[in-house]
Write a protein that holds these residues in place. Structure first.
Motif, short mmCIF file in Angstrom:
data_model
loop_
_atom_site.label_atom_id
_atom_site.label_comp_id
_atom_site.label_asym_id
_atom_site.label_seq_id
_atom_site.Cartn_x
_atom_site.Cartn_y
_atom_site.Cartn_z
N GLU A 35 -112.90 43.03 56.83
CA GLU A 35 -112.07 41.96 56.41
C GLU A 35 -111.05 42.52 55.35
O GLU A 35 -109.96 42.03 55.69
N VAL A 36 -111.24 43.22 54.40
CA VAL A 36 -110.37 43.78 53.36
C VAL A 36 -109.31 44.54 54.26
O VAL A 36 -108.15 44.44 53.97
N ILE A 37 -109.78 45.41 55.33
CA ILE A 37 -108.67 46.31 56.09
C ILE A 37 -107.77 45.12 56.78
O ILE A 37 -106.71 45.40 56.88
N ALA A 38 -108.42 44.10 57.51
CA ALA A 38 -107.50 43.33 58.16
C ALA A 38 -106.44 42.74 57.31
O ALA A 38 -105.30 42.68 57.51
N ASN A 39 -107.09 42.20 56.18
CA ASN A 39 -106.02 41.37 55.04
C ASN A 39 -105.06 42.41 54.65
O ASN A 39 -103.98 42.01 54.27
N ILE A 40 -105.60 43.57 54.28
CA ILE A 40 -104.38 44.52 53.58
C ILE A 40 -103.44 44.78 54.67
O ILE A 40 -102.35 45.01 54.25
N LYS A 41 -103.76 44.87 55.85
CA LYS A 41 -102.86 45.41 57.12
C LYS A 41 -101.94 44.21 56.98
O LYS A 41 -100.64 44.33 57.11
N GLU A 42 -102.34 42.93 57.21
CA GLU A 42 -101.43 41.62 57.21
C GLU A 42 -100.66 41.91 56.03
O GLU A 42 -99.24 41.43 55.97
N ALA A 43 -101.14 41.98 54.73
CA ALA A 43 -100.38 41.83 53.40
C ALA A 43 -99.29 42.93 53.58
O ALA A 43 -97.80 42.82 53.14
N VAL A 44 -99.51 44.17 54.16
CA VAL A 44 -98.45 45.20 54.42
C VAL A 44 -97.47 44.78 55.19
O VAL A 44 -96.12 44.84 54.94
N GLU A 45 -97.76 44.34 56.42
CA GLU A 45 -96.74 43.96 57.29
C GLU A 45 -95.96 42.85 56.81
O GLU A 45 -94.73 42.71 57.00
N LEU A 46 -96.60 41.97 55.87
CA LEU A 46 -95.69 40.68 55.44
C LEU A 46 -94.83 41.38 54.36
O LEU A 46 -93.60 40.98 54.10
N TYR A 47 -95.26 42.08 53.58
CA TYR A 47 -94.33 42.81 52.71
C TYR A 47 -93.41 43.68 53.03
O TYR A 47 -92.26 43.56 52.84
N LEU A 48 -93.32 44.33 54.12
CA LEU A 48 -92.39 45.17 54.91
C LEU A 48 -91.50 44.25 55.54
O LEU A 48 -90.05 44.69 55.59
N GLU A 49 -91.89 43.14 56.02
CA GLU A 49 -90.62 42.07 56.39
C GLU A 49 -89.73 41.88 55.68
O GLU A 49 -88.61 41.25 55.81
N THR A 50 -90.09 41.87 54.27
CA THR A 50 -89.17 41.45 53.22
C THR A 50 -88.10 42.42 52.64
O THR A 50 -87.22 42.29 51.96
N LEU A 51 -88.42 43.69 53.23
CA LEU A 51 -87.44 44.90 53.02
C LEU A 51 -86.44 45.19 53.81
O LEU A 51 -86.68 45.02 55.18
N SER A 52 -85.38 45.83 53.47
CA SER A 52 -84.40 46.28 54.70
C SER A 52 -84.96 47.66 55.07
O SER A 52 -85.84 48.20 54.53
N GLU A 53 -84.28 48.07 56.15
CA GLU A 53 -84.67 49.40 56.76
C GLU A 53 -84.73 50.51 55.62
O GLU A 53 -85.50 51.42 55.43
N GLU A 54 -83.59 50.32 54.97
CA GLU A 54 -83.41 51.38 53.98
C GLU A 54 -84.40 51.26 52.58
O GLU A 54 -84.93 52.43 52.40
N ILE A 56 -87.60 50.25 53.27
CA ILE A 56 -88.75 50.56 53.77
C ILE A 56 -88.77 52.09 53.67
O ILE A 56 -89.75 52.80 53.29
N LYS A 57 -87.68 52.90 54.16
CA LYS A 57 -87.70 54.49 53.97
C LYS A 57 -87.81 54.60 52.71
O LYS A 57 -88.78 55.85 52.66
N GLU A 58 -87.28 54.28 51.78
CA GLU A 58 -87.22 54.69 50.51
C GLU A 58 -88.79 54.39 49.98
O GLU A 58 -89.39 55.50 49.23
N SER A 59 -89.72 53.46 50.13
CA SER A 59 -90.81 53.05 49.78
C SER A 59 -92.11 54.08 50.46
O SER A 59 -92.59 54.33 49.82
N LEU A 60 -91.62 54.23 51.70
CA LEU A 60 -92.82 54.91 52.44
C LEU A 60 -92.61 56.42 52.32
O LEU A 60 -93.25 57.08 53.04
N SER A 61 -91.27 56.89 51.77
CA SER A 61 -91.22 58.26 51.55
C SER A 61 -91.95 58.97 50.61
O SER A 61 -92.14 60.52 50.38
#
Length: 74
Positions: A35-54, A56-61
């Motif tokens: 459950e926590v893996i499914a929930n954090i995966k959804e949280a990450v997806e929603l979080y990334l949707e709020t960011l620009s490509e730039e 995202i690249k900065e955060s995930l680098s």
């Protein structure tokens, strides 16, 4: 687009807590590991949707390293 992110999962008396160190404030919880893996995966997806490509690249680098060390306690 697909991305790999680091996830930290901790267990406590209330269940499981997970967070993504690369994405400040991105966290979730669940009653089981699945459950926590499914929930954090959804949280990450929603979080990334709020960011620009730039953003995202900065955060995930960021390089996230984990290890275990043995310590002595007197």
């Amino acid at each position: 687009m697909s991305y790999k992110v680091s996830i930290v999962i901790e267990k406590d008396e209330h269940g499981y807590y997970a967070y993504c160190p690369e994405l400040e404030g991105c966290q979730s919880q669940g009653d089981s590991i699945e459950e926590v893996i499914a929930n954090i995966k959804e949280a990450v997806e929603l979080y990334l949707e709020t960011l620009s490509e730039e953003e995202i690249k900065e955060s995930l680098s960021k390089e996230i390293l984990t290890t275990a060390v043995e310590v002595q306690v007197a």
